[in-house]
Design an enzyme around this catalytic site. Structure first.
Site, PDB file in Angstrom:
ATOM      1  N   ARG A  16      37.656  74.762 -11.244  1.00  0.00           N
ATOM      2  CA  ARG A  16      37.088  76.261 -11.693  1.00  0.00           C
ATOM      3  C   ARG A  16      38.301  76.994 -11.501  1.00  0.00           C
ATOM      4  NH1 ARG A  16      35.559  75.372  -5.741  1.00  0.00           N
ATOM      5  NH2 ARG A  16      37.305  76.606  -4.603  1.00  0.00           N
ATOM      6  N   ASN A  91      48.324  73.484  -8.789  1.00  0.00           N
ATOM      7  CA  ASN A  91      47.552  74.559  -8.921  1.00  0.00           C
ATOM      8  C   ASN A  91      46.641  74.637  -7.659  1.00  0.00           C
ATOM      9  OD1 ASN A  91      45.874  76.773 -10.118  1.00  0.00           O
ATOM     10  ND2 ASN A  91      44.245  75.405  -9.782  1.00  0.00           N
ATOM     11  N   SER A 143      52.283  82.617  -5.330  1.00  0.00           N
ATOM     12  CA  SER A 143      51.382  83.799  -5.217  1.00  0.00           C
ATOM     13  C   SER A 143      52.426  84.986  -4.885  1.00  0.00           C
ATOM     14  CB  SER A 143      50.731  83.871  -4.272  1.00  0.00           C
ATOM     15  OG  SER A 143      49.857  85.141  -3.855  1.00  0.00           O
ATOM     16  N   TYR A 156      48.706  82.139   4.690  1.00  0.00           N
ATOM     17  CA  TYR A 156      48.854  81.944   3.232  1.00  0.00           C
ATOM     18  C   TYR A 156      50.149  82.319   2.517  1.00  0.00           C
ATOM     19  CZ  TYR A 156      47.137  82.659  -1.670  1.00  0.00           C
ATOM     20  OH  TYR A 156      47.039  82.408  -2.798  1.00  0.00           O
TER      21      TYR A 156
HETATM   22  P1  NAP Z   1      39.581  78.822  -6.582  1.00  0.00           P
HETATM   23  O1  NAP Z   1      38.693  79.219  -7.633  1.00  0.00           O
HETATM   24  O2  NAP Z   1      39.081  78.925  -5.220  1.00  0.00           O
HETATM   25  O3  NAP Z   1      39.981  77.409  -6.833  1.00  0.00           O
HETATM   26  C1  NAP Z   1      40.633  76.673  -6.093  1.00  0.00           C
HETATM   27  C2  NAP Z   1      40.855  75.017  -6.533  1.00  0.00           C
HETATM   28  O4  NAP Z   1      41.590  74.336  -5.935  1.00  0.00           O
HETATM   29  C3  NAP Z   1      39.502  74.422  -6.752  1.00  0.00           C
HETATM   30  O5  NAP Z   1      39.674  74.013  -8.101  1.00  0.00           O
HETATM   31  C4  NAP Z   1      39.377  73.648  -5.697  1.00  0.00           C
HETATM   32  O6  NAP Z   1      38.562  72.592  -5.976  1.00  0.00           O
HETATM   33  C5  NAP Z   1      40.820  73.209  -5.561  1.00  0.00           C
HETATM   34  N1  NAP Z   1      41.190  72.771  -4.304  1.00  0.00           N
HETATM   35  C6  NAP Z   1      41.093  73.242  -3.065  1.00  0.00           C
HETATM   36  N2  NAP Z   1      41.322  72.316  -2.081  1.00  0.00           N
HETATM   37  C7  NAP Z   1      41.463  71.199  -2.507  1.00  0.00           C
HETATM   38  C8  NAP Z   1      42.057  69.706  -2.141  1.00  0.00           C
HETATM   39  N3  NAP Z   1      42.312  69.794  -0.970  1.00  0.00           N
HETATM   40  N4  NAP Z   1      42.449  68.754  -3.046  1.00  0.00           N
HETATM   41  C9  NAP Z   1      42.124  69.204  -4.348  1.00  0.00           C
HETATM   42  N5  NAP Z   1      41.604  70.237  -4.890  1.00  0.00           N
HETATM   43  C10 NAP Z   1      41.672  71.437  -4.039  1.00  0.00           C
HETATM   44  O7  NAP Z   1      40.905  79.621  -6.602  1.00  0.00           O
HETATM   45  P2  NAP Z   1      41.919  80.374  -7.846  1.00  0.00           P
HETATM   46  O8  NAP Z   1      41.879  81.697  -7.807  1.00  0.00           O
HETATM   47  O9  NAP Z   1      41.444  79.642  -9.022  1.00  0.00           O
HETATM   48  O10 NAP Z   1      43.296  79.877  -7.182  1.00  0.00           O
HETATM   49  C11 NAP Z   1      44.157  78.831  -7.935  1.00  0.00           C
HETATM   50  C12 NAP Z   1      45.595  78.667  -7.314  1.00  0.00           C
HETATM   51  O11 NAP Z   1      46.000  80.214  -7.776  1.00  0.00           O
HETATM   52  C13 NAP Z   1      45.716  78.568  -5.744  1.00  0.00           C
HETATM   53  O12 NAP Z   1      46.845  78.208  -5.558  1.00  0.00           O
HETATM   54  C14 NAP Z   1      45.729  80.094  -5.210  1.00  0.00           C
HETATM   55  O13 NAP Z   1      46.316  80.241  -3.953  1.00  0.00           O
HETATM   56  C15 NAP Z   1      46.530  80.737  -6.594  1.00  0.00           C
HETATM   57  N6  NAP Z   1      46.575  82.289  -6.475  1.00  0.00           N
HETATM   58  C16 NAP Z   1      45.512  82.739  -6.879  1.00  0.00           C
HETATM   59  C17 NAP Z   1      45.222  84.183  -6.950  1.00  0.00           C
HETATM   60  C18 NAP Z   1      43.781  84.912  -7.257  1.00  0.00           C
HETATM   61  O14 NAP Z   1      43.857  86.140  -7.145  1.00  0.00           O
HETATM   62  N7  NAP Z   1      42.754  84.305  -7.454  1.00  0.00           N
HETATM   63  C19 NAP Z   1      46.396  84.788  -6.669  1.00  0.00           C
HETATM   64  C20 NAP Z   1      47.553  84.222  -6.172  1.00  0.00           C
HETATM   65  C21 NAP Z   1      47.532  82.852  -6.292  1.00  0.00           C
HETATM   66  P3  NAP Z   1      37.335  71.844  -5.264  1.00  0.00           P
HETATM   67  O15 NAP Z   1      37.036  72.997  -4.168  1.00  0.00           O
HETATM   68  O16 NAP Z   1      36.517  71.459  -6.244  1.00  0.00           O
HETATM   69  O17 NAP Z   1      38.113  70.764  -4.567  1.00  0.00           O
END
Ligand code: NAP
Length: 248
Positions: A16, A91, A143, A156
């Site tokens: 996702r 990611n 991030s 984090y």
């Molecule tokens: P998200 O919607 O919560 O998606 C996180 C993804 O990581 C999901 O597909 C989840 O899949 C997977 N995941 C979590 N734990 C895992 C594990 N142990 N093994 C394999 N997969 C795992 O978050 P997002 O916003 O798309 O975040 C993606 C990346 O961007 C992250 O590294 C986050 O820190 C970074 N980021 C996001 C933001 C933001 O504003 N959204 C800002 C800065 C950085 P399952 O739960 O299905 O395993």
């Protein structure tokens, strides 16, 4: 123009959010995809959508990136599917905010294991495959908090600051194999991760964006497309901020 035709690409955490947006954009550019997360059903659904829409090759590799053993088994399975890996997108990540006095050892361990240690585990196996073909691109999703920090985000922020250090170190270590290592530092992006924030924190972060609006997962996917493609073939060791001006 298709920028990733026949490139074999593994995206962790692609069930996702940002990972799924990267997978979808990359499919439209002709990539052969390997999708990972811990959620088999979500991966199966995304694979179905992608294959129906783009008709590309797309495989699912469910494993927990925080477990060295699961990563090893995951790459073993990958190796039965392909002997080639062009791009790895690290990611997968979690957000688990807590003020200093409330942080638990388990929280530190889990956050660093998923956000940081996983990058080393996956890059070890991926770089071996990339060395066989004498090229590759590793893209780590860091991030903005890894550079500027935030109240309640010591764990984090620390886990993401480490991602930047890993990126720059691996870029130096792997450059002579023509393996490029870069990071993207998203600001505030509209995914499940940010949708779960309490209203006051959500508004506070929105207020800090110079462009005045939240980013979309596709904004990160576009930068990942550049870094994954040959358009970035001389770019390594960089951290690209995609944050609508949160840092300026
Ligand atoms: P998200 O919607 O919560 O998606 C996180 C993804 O990581 C999901 O597909 C989840 O899949 C997977 N995941 C979590 N734990 C895992 C594990 N142990 N093994 C394999 N997969 C795992 O978050 P997002 O916003 O798309 O975040 C993606 C990346 O961007 C992250 O590294 C986050 O820190 C970074 N980021 C996001 C933001 C933001 O504003 N959204 C800002 C800065 C950085 P399952 O739960 O299905 O395993």
């Amino acid at each position: 123009m298709k920028l990733l035709q026949y490139k074999h690409i593994l995206i962790t955490g692609s069930s996702r959010g940002i990972g799924a947006a990267i997978a979808t954009l990359f499919a439209s550019h002709g990539a052969i995809l390997y999708l990972n997360s811990t959620n088999l059903d979500a991966l199966t659904n995304l694979r179905k959508q992608i294959v129906e829409t783009y008709g590309c090759e797309c495989y699912i590799l469910p494993f927990d990136v925080s477990s060295a053993n699961e990563v090893k088994a995951g790459f073993k399975k990958l190796f039965t599917l392909t002997k080639k890996l062009d791009v790895l997108i690290n990611n997968a990540g979690i957000l688990d905010d807590a003020l200093l006095g409330m942080i638990t050892p388990a929280q530190i361990q889990q956050t660093f294991a998923i956000n940081t240690f996983s990058i080393i585990y996956c890059s070890q196996y991926a770089s071996r495959l990339m060395q066989r073909s004498g090229q590759g691109s590793i893209i780590n999703i860091a991030s903005i908090i890894g550079s500027v920090g935030n109240k309640g985000q010591a764990v984090y922020g620390g886990s993401k600051a480490a991602v930047i250090g890993i990126t720059q170190s691996l870029a130096k270590e792997l450059a002579h194999h023509q393996i490029r290592v870069n990071a993207i530092a998203p600001g505030f992006i509209d995914t499940q991760m940010t949708q779960q924030l309490p209203d006051d924190k959500y508004q506070q972060r929105l207020d800090s964006i110079a462009m005045g609006h939240i980013g979309q997962p596709e904004d990160i996917a576009n930068s990942a497309l550049f870094l994954a493609s040959d358009m970035a073939k001389y770019v390594t060791g960089q951290v690209i901020g995609v944050d609508g001006g949160m840092l300026i």
